[in-house]
Scaffold this motif. Structure first.
Motif, PDB file in Angstrom:
ATOM      1  N   ALA A 310       0.853  -1.195   0.000  1.00 51.13           N
ATOM      2  CA  ALA A 310       0.000   0.000   0.000  1.00 51.13           C
ATOM      3  C   ALA A 310       0.886   1.241   0.000  1.00 51.13           C
ATOM      4  O   ALA A 310       1.999   1.219   0.531  1.00 51.13           O
ATOM      5  N   VAL A 311       0.395   2.319  -0.603  1.00 49.56           N
ATOM      6  CA  VAL A 311       1.170   3.562  -0.674  1.00 49.56           C
ATOM      7  C   VAL A 311       0.276   4.741  -0.258  1.00 49.56           C
ATOM      8  O   VAL A 311      -0.853   4.860  -0.725  1.00 49.56           O
ATOM      9  N   VAL A 312       0.820   5.574   0.618  1.00 52.54           N
ATOM     10  CA  VAL A 312       0.147   6.809   1.026  1.00 52.54           C
ATOM     11  C   VAL A 312       1.111   7.971   0.811  1.00 52.54           C
ATOM     12  O   VAL A 312       2.296   7.867   1.149  1.00 52.54           O
ATOM     13  N   GLY A 313       0.595   9.054   0.234  1.00 54.48           N
ATOM     14  CA  GLY A 313       1.413  10.234  -0.018  1.00 54.48           C
ATOM     15  C   GLY A 313       1.055  11.396   0.891  1.00 54.48           C
ATOM     16  O   GLY A 313       0.436  11.213   1.951  1.00 54.48           O
ATOM     17  N   PHE A 314       1.420  12.580   0.453  1.00 54.39           N
ATOM     18  CA  PHE A 314       1.222  13.767   1.288  1.00 54.39           C
ATOM     19  C   PHE A 314       1.150  14.989   0.379  1.00 54.39           C
ATOM     20  O   PHE A 314       2.091  15.226  -0.392  1.00 54.39           O
ATOM     21  N   ASP A 315       0.067  15.749   0.410  1.00 57.04           N
ATOM     22  CA  ASP A 315      -0.139  17.038  -0.255  1.00 57.04           C
ATOM     23  C   ASP A 315      -1.474  17.076  -0.979  1.00 57.04           C
ATOM     24  O   ASP A 315      -2.177  18.055  -0.956  1.00 57.04           O
ATOM     25  N   ILE A 323      -3.461   9.124 -11.145  1.00 57.98           N
ATOM     26  CA  ILE A 323      -2.577   7.984 -11.409  1.00 57.98           C
ATOM     27  C   ILE A 323      -3.328   6.679 -11.186  1.00 57.98           C
ATOM     28  O   ILE A 323      -4.449   6.661 -10.669  1.00 57.98           O
ATOM     29  N   ASP A 324      -2.713   5.576 -11.566  1.00 55.12           N
ATOM     30  CA  ASP A 324      -3.304   4.248 -11.418  1.00 55.12           C
ATOM     31  C   ASP A 324      -2.432   3.415 -10.472  1.00 55.12           C
ATOM     32  O   ASP A 324      -1.294   3.100 -10.817  1.00 55.12           O
ATOM     33  N   PRO A 325      -2.964   3.052  -9.303  1.00 55.85           N
ATOM     34  CA  PRO A 325      -4.255   3.421  -8.732  1.00 55.85           C
ATOM     35  C   PRO A 325      -4.226   4.825  -8.158  1.00 55.85           C
ATOM     36  O   PRO A 325      -3.150   5.324  -7.805  1.00 55.85           O
ATOM     37  N   PRO A 326      -5.403   5.485  -8.044  1.00 54.54           N
ATOM     38  CA  PRO A 326      -5.435   6.812  -7.435  1.00 54.54           C
ATOM     39  C   PRO A 326      -4.842   6.782  -6.023  1.00 54.54           C
ATOM     40  O   PRO A 326      -5.004   5.804  -5.285  1.00 54.54           O
ATOM     41  N   LEU A 327      -4.182   7.857  -5.662  1.00 55.54           N
ATOM     42  CA  LEU A 327      -3.329   7.882  -4.485  1.00 55.54           C
ATOM     43  C   LEU A 327      -4.083   8.316  -3.227  1.00 55.54           C
ATOM     44  O   LEU A 327      -4.710   9.381  -3.199  1.00 55.54           O
ATOM     45  N   THR A 328      -4.005   7.496  -2.203  1.00 56.26           N
ATOM     46  CA  THR A 328      -4.421   7.912  -0.862  1.00 56.26           C
ATOM     47  C   THR A 328      -3.369   8.881  -0.328  1.00 56.26           C
ATOM     48  O   THR A 328      -2.167   8.628  -0.459  1.00 56.26           O
ATOM     49  N   THR A 329      -3.822   9.979   0.278  1.00 62.96           N
ATOM     50  CA  THR A 329      -2.860  11.023   0.631  1.00 62.96           C
ATOM     51  C   THR A 329      -3.403  11.923   1.733  1.00 62.96           C
ATOM     52  O   THR A 329      -4.601  11.897   2.040  1.00 62.96           O
ATOM     53  N   ILE A 330      -2.521  12.710   2.297  1.00 62.73           N
ATOM     54  CA  ILE A 330      -2.895  13.793   3.206  1.00 62.73           C
ATOM     55  C   ILE A 330      -3.066  15.058   2.377  1.00 62.73           C
ATOM     56  O   ILE A 330      -2.150  15.466   1.669  1.00 62.73           O
ATOM     57  N   VAL A 359      -0.089  30.722  11.971  1.00 60.24           N
ATOM     58  CA  VAL A 359      -1.382  30.075  11.721  1.00 60.24           C
ATOM     59  C   VAL A 359      -1.148  28.632  11.292  1.00 60.24           C
ATOM     60  O   VAL A 359      -0.331  28.363  10.399  1.00 60.24           O
ATOM     61  N   LEU A 360      -1.855  27.701  11.915  1.00 59.81           N
ATOM     62  CA  LEU A 360      -1.868  26.304  11.475  1.00 59.81           C
ATOM     63  C   LEU A 360      -3.235  26.007  10.875  1.00 59.81           C
ATOM     64  O   LEU A 360      -4.265  26.206  11.529  1.00 59.81           O
ATOM     65  N   LEU A 361      -3.253  25.534   9.642  1.00 57.19           N
ATOM     66  CA  LEU A 361      -4.495  25.208   8.953  1.00 57.19           C
ATOM     67  C   LEU A 361      -4.762  23.703   9.046  1.00 57.19           C
ATOM     68  O   LEU A 361      -3.825  22.905   9.197  1.00 57.19           O
ATOM     69  N   PRO A 362      -6.006  23.287   8.942  1.00 59.30           N
ATOM     70  CA  PRO A 362      -6.326  21.864   9.071  1.00 59.30           C
ATOM     71  C   PRO A 362      -5.922  21.053   7.835  1.00 59.30           C
ATOM     72  O   PRO A 362      -5.972  21.546   6.716  1.00 59.30           O
ATOM     73  N   HIS A 363      -5.531  19.829   8.062  1.00 55.06           N
ATOM     74  CA  HIS A 363      -5.270  18.865   6.988  1.00 55.06           C
ATOM     75  C   HIS A 363      -6.395  17.828   7.011  1.00 55.06           C
ATOM     76  O   HIS A 363      -7.209  17.800   7.930  1.00 55.06           O
ATOM     77  N   ARG A 364      -6.428  16.977   5.980  1.00 52.47           N
ATOM     78  CA  ARG A 364      -7.395  15.895   5.984  1.00 52.47           C
ATOM     79  C   ARG A 364      -6.845  14.698   5.209  1.00 52.47           C
ATOM     80  O   ARG A 364      -6.048  14.858   4.276  1.00 52.47           O
ATOM     81  N   LEU A 365      -7.277  13.530   5.613  1.00 48.47           N
ATOM     82  CA  LEU A 365      -6.901  12.287   4.937  1.00 48.47           C
ATOM     83  C   LEU A 365      -7.859  12.031   3.780  1.00 48.47           C
ATOM     84  O   LEU A 365      -9.071  12.041   3.970  1.00 48.47           O
ATOM     85  N   VAL A 366      -7.316  11.841   2.573  1.00 52.95           N
ATOM     86  CA  VAL A 366      -8.127  11.518   1.392  1.00 52.95           C
ATOM     87  C   VAL A 366      -7.850  10.060   1.026  1.00 52.95           C
ATOM     88  O   VAL A 366      -6.734   9.713   0.607  1.00 52.95           O
ATOM     89  N   VAL A 367      -8.837   9.208   1.193  1.00 54.43           N
ATOM     90  CA  VAL A 367      -8.649   7.784   0.960  1.00 54.43           C
ATOM     91  C   VAL A 367      -9.042   7.421  -0.459  1.00 54.43           C
ATOM     92  O   VAL A 367     -10.180   7.661  -0.884  1.00 54.43           O
ATOM     93  N   ARG A 368      -8.084   6.880  -1.193  1.00 56.44           N
ATOM     94  CA  ARG A 368      -8.333   6.387  -2.556  1.00 56.44           C
ATOM     95  C   ARG A 368      -7.882   4.931  -2.636  1.00 56.44           C
ATOM     96  O   ARG A 368      -7.893   4.240  -1.616  1.00 56.44           O
ATOM     97  N   GLN A 369      -7.497   4.457  -3.826  1.00 57.93           N
ATOM     98  CA  GLN A 369      -7.267   3.030  -4.007  1.00 57.93           C
ATOM     99  C   GLN A 369      -5.852   2.537  -3.721  1.00 57.93           C
ATOM    100  O   GLN A 369      -5.605   1.331  -3.689  1.00 57.93           O
ATOM    101  N   SER A 370      -4.907   3.445  -3.502  1.00 56.74           N
ATOM    102  CA  SER A 370      -3.518   2.979  -3.361  1.00 56.74           C
ATOM    103  C   SER A 370      -3.201   2.424  -1.987  1.00 56.74           C
ATOM    104  O   SER A 370      -2.185   1.758  -1.806  1.00 56.74           O
ATOM    105  N   GLY A 371      -4.053   2.697  -1.011  1.00 53.82           N
ATOM    106  CA  GLY A 371      -3.751   2.223   0.332  1.00 53.82           C
ATOM    107  C   GLY A 371      -4.854   2.558   1.316  1.00 53.82           C
ATOM    108  O   GLY A 371      -5.710   3.387   1.065  1.00 53.82           O
TER     109      GLY A 371
END
Length: 371
Positions: A310-315, A323-330, A359-371
């Motif tokens: 499984a692969v998870v990215g960031f941004d 991409i194939d598979p679409p990337l799970t990421t922050i 200032v710190l802004l909120p992040h969120r987890l985006v779940v797709r097919q890579s992980g």
């Protein structure tokens, strides 16, 4: 210096409009903007100068009226009066990294709304280039700067430690600049970013929740603060789940491009091949450009994503969903990071003695097919 509000009886000589016919239709003076927005001329002036003491709803109403009416400050007339350049520098380490594009759009949007031009500066993480851009501030060739280059922030921090240019009591450092994404609160420079530690921990917690236990890390050069924080978030998520952190499952690369990600994945997965020890069943990469390279590198060496790894990215750059598979990421709020950085800088320019909070802004987890 702040923009001087136009008096009710002034002509339109001190202003221009965004479209030739709109002045007659809407009226382009600051007084006309104030009248239609239902506020005072002083309030419009405060909005234009980025002052904090304006209610958000009022600010949005004024900005909407400015946009509708096409109101623009006459740059030549004002510059002669105030000796301002109306130029903001945006320092970026790599024009080729798509992460910076939406941030830059956010900076440019706010700058234009407030009558500033933005100059995009490629630092290339080179100390000589960085000094030349800061020299523009020292010589008042530019009014302020927003720095997106982690190397520049680190160099500025080191320089401040050597020469005392940052105030010892934690107030703003001497030059009018803002750190965006990479920041050190101890520098006394206004900043905007996200909680890198918490975001990385969320990414690894997600992998653990999917049953992954052998989680590798592909990180940037960890003398950068964001890389340290994302590494520590990774380690914290493993520790709280009772998972051993293997040093052999961590790789540092010296750039954030696609090739570096592919090479990092190959290095990580080949390290234990041929031995009885297992390879990682998941990889967390600290940027999407690295993660896209990881997916390609795994595929090139015979590993399937996410079945084998499984692969998870960031941004959450635009390519992440393509991409194939679409990337799970922050997901980082990239546009908002740029807009907030510009507003912080304008606030600092409006009152150089004021303490402008980070200032710190909120992040969120985006779940797709890579992980």
């Amino acid at each position: 210096m702040p923009i001087q509000p136009q008096r009710e009886g002034e002509t339109a000589a001190a202003v221009t409009t965004g479209a030739p016919g709109r002045e007659a239709a809407r009226g382009g003076s600051i007084a006309a903007v104030a009248r239609r927005a239902g506020v005072s001329v002083a309030t419009v002036s405060r909005v234009l100068n980025g002052h904090a003491n304006v209610r958000p709803a009022t600010r949005e109403r004024v900005l909407a009226e400015i946009e509708t009416s096409g109101y623009r400050v006459n740059e030549l007339a004002r510059n002669l009066r105030t000796a301002e350049s109306r130029l903001l520098l945006t320092m970026v380490p790599d024009f080729g990294n798509p992460f910076y594009a939406e941030i830059v759009r956010g900076i440019d949007s706010v700058a234009r709304q407030h009558g500033y031009f933005m100059l995009l500066c490629d630092t290339g993480a080179d100390a000589g280039r960085e000094r030349s851009y800061f020299d523009l501030l020292r010589r008042h060739r530019a009014d302020g700067a927003i720095c997106l280059d982690p190397a520049t922030v680190q160099h500025a921090n080191q320089q401040a430690s050597r020469d005392g240019s940052a105030a010892a009591d934690g107030q703003n450092a001497a030059l009018p600049w803002v750190a965006c994404c990479e920041f050190d609160p101890a520098m006394g420079v206004p900043y905007v970013g996200i909680d890198n530690f918490g975001a990385a921990r969320d990414a690894v917690r997600h992998l653990i929740s999917r049953g992954r236990r052998r989680i590798g890390l592909i990180n940037s050069d960890d003398h950068y603060l964001y890389a340290q924080q994302r590494r520590d978030g990774y380690l914290a998520a493993l520790a709280e789940s009772g998972i051993e952190a293997h040093e052999a499952w961590r790789v540092n690369v010296n750039s954030l491009d696609y090739d570096a990600g592919a090479q990092g994945a190959e290095q990580l997965m080949q390290r234990r091949r041929g031995s009885s020890a297992p390879v990682p069943d998941a990889i967390f990469a600290v940027s999407d450009t690295l993660a896209v390279g990881v997916v390609n590198g795994l595929r090139a060496t015979g590993w399937a994503v996410p079945d084998d790894v499984a692969v998870v990215g960031f941004d959450d750059i635009a390519l992440a969903a393509q991409i194939d598979p679409p990337l799970t990421t922050i997901a980082q709020p990239m546009r908002e990071l740029g807009e907030t950085a510009a507003r912080l800088l304008l606030r600092r320019l409006a009152d150089p003695q004021a303490s402008v909070a980070g200032v710190l802004l909120p992040h969120r987890l985006v779940v797709r097919q890579s992980g």
